[in-house]
Structure formats: structure tokens, C-alpha cells
Design a protein around this motif. Structure first.
Motif, PDB file in Angstrom:
ATOM      1  N   GLY A   1      11.603  40.406  12.013  1.00  0.00           N
ATOM      2  CA  GLY A   1      10.213  39.970  11.884  1.00  0.00           C
ATOM      3  C   GLY A   1      10.073  38.463  11.903  1.00  0.00           C
ATOM      4  O   GLY A   1       9.153  37.914  12.526  1.00  0.00           O
ATOM      5  N   ALA A   2      11.003  37.757  11.232  1.00  0.00           N
ATOM      6  CA  ALA A   2      10.946  36.294  11.184  1.00  0.00           C
ATOM      7  C   ALA A   2      11.195  35.681  12.561  1.00  0.00           C
ATOM      8  O   ALA A   2      10.558  34.695  12.937  1.00  0.00           O
ATOM      9  CB  ALA A   2      11.965  35.765  10.174  1.00  0.00           C
ATOM     10  N   VAL A   3      12.113  36.263  13.314  1.00  0.00           N
ATOM     11  CA  VAL A   3      12.384  35.750  14.659  1.00  0.00           C
ATOM     12  C   VAL A   3      11.172  35.958  15.559  1.00  0.00           C
ATOM     13  O   VAL A   3      10.772  35.065  16.311  1.00  0.00           O
ATOM     14  CB  VAL A   3      13.640  36.415  15.254  1.00  0.00           C
ATOM     15  N   ARG A   4      10.570  37.134  15.495  1.00  0.00           N
ATOM     16  CA  ARG A   4       9.379  37.388  16.313  1.00  0.00           C
ATOM     17  C   ARG A   4       8.248  36.430  15.942  1.00  0.00           C
ATOM     18  O   ARG A   4       7.575  35.867  16.817  1.00  0.00           O
ATOM     19  CB  ARG A   4       8.923  38.839  16.136  1.00  0.00           C
ATOM     20  N   ASP A   5       8.056  36.225  14.651  1.00  0.00           N
ATOM     21  CA  ASP A   5       7.005  35.303  14.211  1.00  0.00           C
ATOM     22  C   ASP A   5       7.322  33.879  14.646  1.00  0.00           C
ATOM     23  O   ASP A   5       6.429  33.130  15.057  1.00  0.00           O
ATOM     24  CB  ASP A   5       6.859  35.345  12.686  1.00  0.00           C
ATOM     25  N   GLY A   6       8.598  33.507  14.551  1.00  0.00           N
ATOM     26  CA  GLY A   6       8.986  32.162  14.944  1.00  0.00           C
ATOM     27  C   GLY A   6       8.783  31.910  16.421  1.00  0.00           C
ATOM     28  O   GLY A   6       8.336  30.834  16.839  1.00  0.00           O
ATOM     29  N   LEU A   7       9.102  32.905  17.243  1.00  0.00           N
ATOM     30  CA  LEU A   7       8.908  32.764  18.683  1.00  0.00           C
ATOM     31  C   LEU A   7       7.429  32.662  19.028  1.00  0.00           C
ATOM     32  O   LEU A   7       7.044  31.958  19.970  1.00  0.00           O
ATOM     33  CB  LEU A   7       9.534  33.952  19.414  1.00  0.00           C
ATOM     34  N   ALA A   8       6.594  33.355  18.276  1.00  0.00           N
ATOM     35  CA  ALA A   8       5.157  33.338  18.550  1.00  0.00           C
ATOM     36  C   ALA A   8       4.471  32.116  17.959  1.00  0.00           C
ATOM     37  O   ALA A   8       3.411  31.707  18.430  1.00  0.00           O
ATOM     38  CB  ALA A   8       4.506  34.609  17.997  1.00  0.00           C
ATOM     39  N   GLY A   9       5.094  31.525  16.924  1.00  0.00           N
ATOM     40  CA  GLY A   9       4.401  30.491  16.166  1.00  0.00           C
ATOM     41  C   GLY A   9       4.383  29.114  16.797  1.00  0.00           C
ATOM     42  O   GLY A   9       3.443  28.352  16.635  1.00  0.00           O
ATOM     43  N   GLY A  10       5.417  28.749  17.531  1.00  0.00           N
ATOM     44  CA  GLY A  10       5.475  27.412  18.089  1.00  0.00           C
ATOM     45  C   GLY A  10       5.833  26.367  17.042  1.00  0.00           C
ATOM     46  O   GLY A  10       5.919  26.646  15.844  1.00  0.00           O
ATOM     47  N   GLY A  11       6.078  25.135  17.504  1.00  0.00           N
ATOM     48  CA  GLY A  11       6.503  24.075  16.607  1.00  0.00           C
ATOM     49  C   GLY A  11       7.912  24.308  16.123  1.00  0.00           C
ATOM     50  O   GLY A  11       8.695  25.054  16.725  1.00  0.00           O
ATOM     51  N   LEU A  12       8.265  23.682  15.006  1.00  0.00           N
ATOM     52  CA  LEU A  12       9.586  23.838  14.403  1.00  0.00           C
ATOM     53  C   LEU A  12       9.574  25.023  13.457  1.00  0.00           C
ATOM     54  O   LEU A  12       8.835  25.034  12.469  1.00  0.00           O
ATOM     55  CB  LEU A  12       9.980  22.562  13.660  1.00  0.00           C
ATOM     56  N   GLN A  13      10.384  26.033  13.742  1.00  0.00           N
ATOM     57  CA  GLN A  13      10.494  27.233  12.919  1.00  0.00           C
ATOM     58  C   GLN A  13      11.957  27.418  12.549  1.00  0.00           C
ATOM     59  O   GLN A  13      12.825  27.423  13.424  1.00  0.00           O
ATOM     60  CB  GLN A  13      10.009  28.460  13.698  1.00  0.00           C
ATOM     61  N   VAL A  14      12.248  27.560  11.271  1.00  0.00           N
ATOM     62  CA  VAL A  14      13.621  27.743  10.812  1.00  0.00           C
ATOM     63  C   VAL A  14      13.720  29.064  10.051  1.00  0.00           C
ATOM     64  O   VAL A  14      12.991  29.295   9.077  1.00  0.00           O
ATOM     65  CB  VAL A  14      14.089  26.577   9.904  1.00  0.00           C
TER      66      VAL A  14
END
Length: 583
Positions: free
Chosen positions: A539-552
């Protein structure tokens, strides 16, 4: 003695214009006074994008990642003194990884060198043998001769950086005050300042004698291999696949080779050799007569041990320039373009391979090993660093650029990420194999805008380059970081030191830091999420890919347990192979 502002404008402007004409589209620069003439003219040039950074080491690695992703030369700019010295680690990596970079360093004028002037060090040949070429320009003076010189130097710098083997070049330029260029319309009789210098580098094509002799030799060898190590020519995978099909040889494809993933013919690609060659019985079964190797030395140590098992085999290393042969096994070093050689050999060889059964056996073992690896990781419900790449295989969209950190991430990439027809491009800093500058390199790759960039990195490497995170906010870049946090140097737990010196291991090698990375990431404007399960990870990876910017996305693991889980995987593969392939 001073530099006329008109001379700075005309001379430095001609140099910058020639850089752009030669193919430099991006420059990574850091603020400084002495570099003002170059910074101003670079910022003004319509054909150049200037990327400003506050930290020279991060700037240099950012430029390295940008050059790697774009497959184009990128320039760096630093002021005089230790600022230039901070480029050194990235210059070393660029040299060993054969990345084209033009390093520009401003310097104090000659009369201020070696006499205690502030912010002055010896910058002549500062990067030693790691620079393909070095030139120390004279202080700018408005003359036809110097206009010709600076254009020639700029053209030669880019040409030398992009010639085989590609790498960094260094141009040092002393400037006197005043340092701000002023536009001038002064004419120079008899010379057109805008005349450009063109340098063209040709690919090294194999001669017909070599092609004929090698095709005859390979067609007689029924047990051959093609080993593809790290390389970045996008035209090589289909060419090497065609050659392998003509020969009936399997391709052992490092994930950084570009051969393991993509829409080219992958019917003879083997991607689990790192797992099944650990099994001595399997390695003994596959005794090779000839090995053709392209690209740099592969990451896998079991593959290296396998090759060393058969020193009497003919080992052919195809490399357009330089010497990348640390195994001592090579019988032939061919300084030709690998793609052109593959194409020429495929055209010369008969259409029906004699070694098809040999390739089939490799592919059967490869399939069994892949199924065993996938079954094993799916049964490991706790957070395990190897499973990260197995999970990413189904989470990453097409055309993702996957950047792997050194030490364990790049090794787990090799073992646990299955090849596929998706356009997945894998990169890593495998020139010097260092853990420094990896965050900045991935951000540089993101700046290339060639696809979504995902970085998988260990905690020590992430800590090394926290300064680099500023570029994500400063330049509005997208980067998803999967942070494998085992609170220390995880790879050392796999080495003999862990058992040999247990009383000093944590102090000297484990080096736990106890850092919470959330405040650092959020301080740079990023989003941070620590996961505790594989469901949460997905879920975190999917959200990170969709979110843009810096996601860790942080994956916490325990170092000793991580070693156990890795080492339990190899018997599982061997057990699957035994009844089907060996016993």
C-alpha cells in the motif's frame, strides 16, 4: 592585472556556446565567487539547463545520475579550493563506470597560486588518472587566438568525455577580478567568433577477419555462455539475444545489463544463476567450453566462482576500450563495440544452432530455481530484505527506472527480481561500488524525466547522502525511496568478520546509529512511512508512486535475522534442483 569584463563575456561565452554545440544540455553548479564568469554565461545560455546545488559532493553525484539516465554528457561547475575537491568521489565513480562528465573548476589566477592566497589549492590534474583528459586554460583575454583555443578546448572536452571508454574530463580555468562579464560588441578582424568545432566519435567496428574466425570457433563449441554484465547501450539487448539464438547459448544477464528486462527476445535469458550456481552439483554439471562476456564484471559472486571453476574454458571479453578483466581468466580481449560484434557474428553464423540442448538444460534449471525462490519468499511473512524486490516486481509500473544502492540492495536485486518483458531499467553506481552519493544519483536520474524513479537503499548509504535530499524540494523532483533500515552495515554480517571477531564486530562493522529518519525526510519536505507488514508495504509503495515528490517507505529489519533468512533460501533452491536436475 585584471580581466576585462568584455573579455569574460566574449571568451567565456564562446566556451559555453561550444559546450552546448557539442552536446552538453545540463550543468550542475554550486555557488561560488571565482566561478562567476562561467556560472553567469551558463545560466544565460538558452540551450543549457542549470541545476543549482548547495553541496558539491551531492551536485556531482546528481550530475552522474543525470548523465547515466540520459546517456548524455553532463557538466559540473565548482569554484576554487576544496569545493573542487568535493567532486572527487563522483569523478572516480564516473571514470570507473564510464559516464561522460565535463568537470569545470574555477581557479585563482597564476600569480596567486602556491603563495598562501585564500581558497587556493593545487587544482592541476586534481583528479589524477580518473580524468580522461585535463586542460588548464589561461586567464581570459580578448583575442582571436584565445577564442579559437576555448572553442577547441570545449569541443575536445566533450569529445574526450564521450569517446570509448567514456568518462570524466577536467577543465581548470583561472579568473582575475572583476569577475562579472559585461556584454561587448567589439569586433576581431579576420575571425568569426561563432565558428564551431565538431568532434565525432565513431564506434569500433570489428574487422571481417575477426568476425569470420570467431564465428567458426563459436559454432564448433556446443557448451557456450554469454555473460552480460552492467552496461547501458539500449541497442545491445536485441543484438545479443539474436546472437544467442544463433549459437544456442544461454545468456546469464545481470539486472544492470539491460538484457534481463524488456521487449526483446528473452527466450534464452537466465536470471537465477546467482541462486543455483551456489549449488556445487549444479555448477559441476554445467561445464562451459567458451564464455563470451560483454559489459562490466557482473555483480554476482557465485557467478564469478563458477567461471573460476573452469579456467581452461576460452574466455572472450568484449570491451570497446580500457581493461575490465579482474578475473584473470580472459583468453581474448576484443576492443570492439559489443553490439556491432554481436550483429556481425549473427549475420555470419548458420541459422541452426548446434547447442540448443545445452541452452534448454540451463533454462530448465533457471525455471526450477525461480519457482523455488518465489515459493520461499512468499513463505517468509516477516519483513525480509530479499522479499522487497520480489514484491516490487508486481508493484512497479512499466517504464520504471529502478536505482539500487550498493552493498546488499544491488545483490538482492540480482537474486530476487525476476526478469520480465516490462520496460524496467535498472541502474546502480557499480563503477567504484561505493555507498556515497546514491540518493543524489537517483535524484539526478529523476531530473532526466525518463520515467518514474524508485530507489532501494540501505540506511548507512541513505545517511551518507542526506544532504542530497534538498534537490528533491529545490527542483520539484519525484523520487520514491524504499529505505531498508537494519540500523547499521548489514552486509558485514554476511562476512567472516561477524564470526571471527564477535567482541568487536558491532563497534567496527555493525556500526548501529539509532537514527530516526522521519525528521530528516520531513525536514526536506518529503513524506515518510514506516511499514510493519507486506500488506502495508504494498500500500505504501502504491501511494508513494501516486503521490509524487519525495516519498520514503522505510522497511525495518534486523541484521542477524536477515542473514539467516538469506542463507535459508539457498538450500531451498538446491533441494528443488536435486530431484529434477542433478540427483
Amino acid at each position: 592585472m585584471s580581466s576585462a569584463p568584455q573579455a569574460l563575456d566574449r571568451i567565456v561565452g564562446a566556451f559555453v556556446d561550444q559546450l552546448a554545440s557539442a552536446g552538453v544540455r545540463h550543468v550542475c553548479a554550486c555557488p561560488g565567487s571565482r566561478s562567476t564568469p562561467l556560472a553567469v554565461k551558463l545560466a544565460e545560455h538558452p540551450g543549457i539547463r542549470l541545476w543549482m546545488h548547495l553541496d558539491e559532493r551531492s551536485a556531482a553525484y546528481f550530475g552522474l545520475g543525470l548523465a547515466r539516465a540520459l546517456r548524455q554528457p553532463v557538466a559540473l561547475l565548482a569554484t576554487s579550493g576544496t569545493a573542487a575537491a568535493n567532486f572527487m568521489p563522483a569523478v572516480v565513480e564516473a571514470s570507473l563506470a564510464r559516464m561522460p562528465m565535463v568537470v569545470l573548476t574555477a581557479d585563482r589566477p597564476h600569480e596567486l597560486r602556491d603563495n598562501g592566497a585564500p581558497q587556493t589549492i593545487d587544482q592541476l590534474r586534481l583528479y589524477g588518472e580518473y580524468a580522461r583528459w585535463f586542460f588548464d586554460l589561461p586567464e581570459p583575454e580578448l583575442s582571436a587566438e584565445q577564442l579559437r583555443l576555448v572553442r577547441a578546448v570545449a569541443a575536445r572536452a566533450v569529445g574526450s568525455a564521450t569517446a570509448e571508454p567514456a568518462g570524466p574530463v577536467h577543465v581548470n580555468w583561472p579568473f582575475r577580478e572583476p569577475l562579472v562579464p559585461v556584454a561587448s560588441f567589439a569586433s576581431l578582424d579576420g575571425y568569426v567568433a561563432e565558428a564551431e568545432v565538431q568532434v565525432r566519435n565513431a564506434r569500433l567496428a570489428p574487422g571481417q577477419d575477426l568476425v569470420s574466425a570467431l564465428s567458426r570457433a563459436l559454432s564448433r563449441a556446443s557448451r557456450g555462455l554469454i555473460v552480460c554484465g552492467p552496461q547501458d547501450d539500449p541497442a545491445l539487448p536485441p543484438a545479443v539475444a539474436r546472437l544467442a539464438g544463433c549459437l544456442g547459448y544461454p545468456i546469464l544477464a545481470d539486472p544492470l545489463s539491460g538484457v534481463r528486462f524488456g521487449r526483446h527476445d528473452r527466450s534464452v535469458v537466465v536470471d537465477t544463476y546467482d541462486a543455483f550456481l551456489r549449488d556445487a552439483a549444479t555448477a559441476e554439471r554445467f561445464a562451459a567450453e567458451v564464455v563470451v562476456r560483454v559489459g562490466a564484471i557482473p555483480t554476482s559472486k557465485p557467478l564469478l566462482h563458477y567461471l573460476q571453476r573452469y579456467p581452461s574454458a576460452r574466455h572472450i571479453v568484449v570491451d570497446p576500450g580500457g581493461w575490465r578483466e579482474p578475473t584473470g581468466l580472459a583468453t581474448d580481449i576484443l576492443h570492439v563495440d559489443p553490439r556491432l560484434l554481436c550483429e556481425a557474428l549473427a549475420a555470419e553464423l548458420p541459422g541452426r544452432p548446434t547447442a540448443a540442448d545445452w541452452a534448454t538444460k540451463w533454462l530448465e534449471v533457471n525455471l526450477i530455481a525461480r519457482q523455488a525462490i518465489e515459493a520461499y519468499v512468499q513463505n517468509v511473512n516477516e519483513l525480509f530484505e530479499g522479499r522487497v524486490f520480489a514484491e516490487l516486481a508486481s508493484l512497479l509500473p512499466d517504464a520504471t527506472l529502478l536505482y539500487a544502492g550498493n552493498s546488499m540492495p544491488v545483490r538482492d536485486l540480482d537474486t530476487f527480481l525476476a526478469g520480465s518483458a516490462r520496460s524496467l531499467r535498472c541502474l546502480a553506481n557499480r563503477g567504484a561500488n561505493g555507498i556515497d552519493g546514491v540518493v543524489s544519483s537517483a535524484l539526478g536520474a529523476s531530473a532526466a524525466r525518463v520515467g518514474r524513479v524508485v530507489l532501494v537503499i540501505g540506511d548507512i548509504s541513505f545517511y551518507h547522502d542526506l544532504n542530497g535530499l534538498l534537490a528533491a524540494r529545490q527542483h520539484q523532483l519525484d523520487l520514491l525511496v524504499v529505505l531498508l533500515n537494519n540500523d547499521g552495515g548489514g552486509i558485514f554480517s554476511f562476512l567472516p568478520q561477524a564470526a571471527a571477531i564477535p567482541d568487536r564486530f558491532e563497534q567496527l562493522f555493525g556500526t548501529p546509529h539509532g537514527l530516526d529518519f522521519r525528521p530528516f525526510v520531513e525536514g526536506y519536505g518529503g513524506t515518510f512511512e514506516r511499514v510493519e507488514s507486506w500488506h502495508a508495504f504494498a500500500g505504501a509503495v502504491r501511494d508513494g508512486l501516486a503521490g509524487g515528490g519525495l516519498q520514503v517507505v522505510e522497511v525495518p529489519t534486523e541484521r542477524k535475522r536477515n542473514v539467516v533468512l538469506h542463507r535459508q533460501a539457498w538450500p531451498a533452491v538446491a533441494a528443488a534442483l536435486c530431484p529434477a536436475a542433478v540427483c
